[in-house]
Design a protein around this motif. Structure first.
Motif, mmCIF file in Angstrom:
data_model
loop_
_atom_site.group_PDB
_atom_site.id
_atom_site.type_symbol
_atom_site.label_atom_id
_atom_site.label_comp_id
_atom_site.label_asym_id
_atom_site.label_seq_id
_atom_site.Cartn_x
_atom_site.Cartn_y
_atom_site.Cartn_z
ATOM 1 N N VAL A 74 0.822 -1.216 0.000
ATOM 2 C CA VAL A 74 0.000 0.000 0.000
ATOM 3 C C VAL A 74 0.854 1.263 0.000
ATOM 4 C CG1 VAL A 74 -1.702 1.337 1.299
ATOM 5 C CG2 VAL A 74 -2.057 -1.106 0.937
ATOM 6 N N GLU A 107 0.630 4.022 -2.930
ATOM 7 C CA GLU A 107 0.308 5.420 -2.628
ATOM 8 C C GLU A 107 1.384 6.352 -3.178
ATOM 9 O OE1 GLU A 107 -0.214 5.332 1.590
ATOM 10 O OE2 GLU A 107 -2.339 4.763 1.454
ATOM 11 N N GLN A 167 -5.721 1.785 -7.379
ATOM 12 C CA GLN A 167 -4.940 1.048 -6.391
ATOM 13 C C GLN A 167 -5.296 -0.429 -6.339
ATOM 14 O OE1 GLN A 167 -4.625 1.212 -1.645
ATOM 15 N NE2 GLN A 167 -3.658 2.966 -2.626
ATOM 16 N N ARG A 223 -2.832 -3.478 -6.946
ATOM 17 C CA ARG A 223 -2.605 -4.408 -5.828
ATOM 18 C C ARG A 223 -2.775 -5.838 -6.308
ATOM 19 N NH1 ARG A 223 -4.744 -7.662 -2.634
ATOM 20 N NH2 ARG A 223 -6.794 -7.432 -3.597
#
Length: 294
Positions: free
Chosen positions: A63, A67, A83, A87
Motif C-alpha cells: 500500500v 500510494e 490502487q 494491488r
C-alpha cells in the motif's frame, strides 16, 4: 519462477467499478519484445515507477508503494493508477516469486507518442544478493544536488518528489561517488542541508535520537524508512523528521541507507571520514526488514 515475469496492465479498464481485475492483465514473455519503439518511457523517461521487495513470496509494504506511485503520477500529470487493480497485479507477480528475495517493479508511462492511453506493466525477478553489503556497509561521498530546499515549491516542473523513470542523474551521482573512492552518495541541497541517497533514504542516530530529512524539498518519503521507524517506535526509541544541516553528518553516532531491496546498510564513512557503525542494530534492522510486512 522464470528468470523474469511480466504483466502488461490495461489502465483504462480500471475505470470499471468492480472487484476483480484479472482480465486487465496480460502475461507476456519477459525476454521477448513487448513495447513499441514509440514508447516514451524508453525515449524520454516520461513515466514513474516503484520497486517492491518480496520475501518468500510476500510483497512488502504494498500500500505505501502504491500510494507513492499515485503521488508520483499526480506530480507528473499522469492518470492516477487504480490502487486495487495494481494491488491485484502485484499479488499475481508475487505468486510467481520463489522462496528468498525478489523484486517487483511497477511502471506507469505516458505511453506511445501521440497515443491515446498510457502504458503500464509489472515485472518480477530475483533480487541481487545484498547480504555482503548489509554486513560490510558503504562509504559515501556528499554531492551537491544543485537546488535549495525551496526548489520543489518554487519550480514544480522539476518533478522533485516524484519517483520518475528519468534516473540518469541518480546513476551519474553513483558514478561520481565511485570516482571519489566511495561506494554511494548522499545528496546535499545547495543551501547546505542533507537530502537523500540516489536510491535510498538516510537515517542518522545522534545521541539517543534517530532522525531523517523531512520529506519536503524534493525528498521521496521512503517506504523502508517508514518501516524502520515503526520498528524503532515498537522499541520505544525516539525517531523523527528534521531539517538536517550537512555538518550533522560528521557528528552522527551511526547512519544507515535504507531501501526496499538492499534494506538497511550502515554508512561507514562520509567523504573519507570514518563514522561509528552499530553492527548489532544493523543486523536487527535487517532481520526485521526480512520479515513479512504490510
Amino acid at each position: 519462477m522464470p528468470h523474469r515475469f511480466a504483466l502488461i496492465i490495461d489502465p483504462v479498464a480500471a475505470d470499471d467499478a468492480r472487484d476483480d481485475f484479472a482480465d486487465t492483465f496480460t502475461e507476456v514473455d519477459a525476454a521477448a519484445p513487448a513495447l513499441s519503439v514509440g514508447e516514451l518511457s524508453t525515449q524520454r523517461g516520461d513515466g514513474v515507477f516503484e520497486s517492491i521487495g518480496v520475501i518468500d513470496g510476500h510483497a512488502q509494504e504494498v500500500v505505501p508503494h502504491l500510494e507513492r506511485l499515485a503521488n508520483s503520477a499526480r506530480i507528473c500529470d499522469l492518470p492516477v493508477p487504480h490502487q486495487e487493480q495494481w494491488r491485484q497485479a502485484v499479488a499475481v507477480a508475487a505468486a510467481q516469486c520463489p522462496p528468498g528475495e525478489a523484486v517487483i517493479k511497477l511502471i506507469l508511462s505516458r505511453g506511445v507518442e501521440h497515443g491515446p492511453t498510457p502504458t503500464a506493466w509489472v515485472t518480477a525477478a530475483p533480487a541481487p544478493d545484498f547480504s555482503a553489503v548489509r554486513a560490510r556497509g558503504v562509504s559515501v561521498a556528499t554531492l551537491d544536488r544543485g537546488y535549495d530546499l525551496a526548489a520543489a515549491e518554487r519550480a514544480p516542473w522539476l518533478l522533485l518528489g516524484a519517483k520518475t523513470l528519468s534516473y540518469a542523474v541518480n546513476m551519474a551521482a553513483l558514478r561520481e561517488a565511485r570516482r571519489r573512492g566511495a561506494d554511494d552518495a548522499i545528496f546535499l541541497s545547495s543551501d547546505g542541508f542533507v537530502l537523500e541517497a540516489p536510491t535510498a533514504s538516510l537515517i542518522l542516530r545522534i545521541g539517543d535520537r534517530f532522525t531523517t530529512p523531512e520529506p519536503t524539498g524534493g525528498i521521496l518519503h521512503g517506504t523502508t524508512q517508514l518501516s524502520v521507524y515503526d520498528h524503532l517506535a515498537s522499541r520505544g526509541l525516539d525517531a523523527g523528521y528534521d531539517r538536517i544541516p550537512a555538518s550533522d553528518l560528521a557528528r552522527a553516532d551511526a547512519a544507515w541507507l535504507v531501501s526496499s531491496v538492499r534494506l538497511a546498510v550502515a554508512v561507514t564513512a562520509v567523504d573519507g571520514a570514518a563514522l561509528p557503525v552499530d553492527h548489532a542494530l544493523t543486523a536487527e534492522l535487517n532481520e526485521y526488514l526480512l520479515s513479512p510486512r504490510h
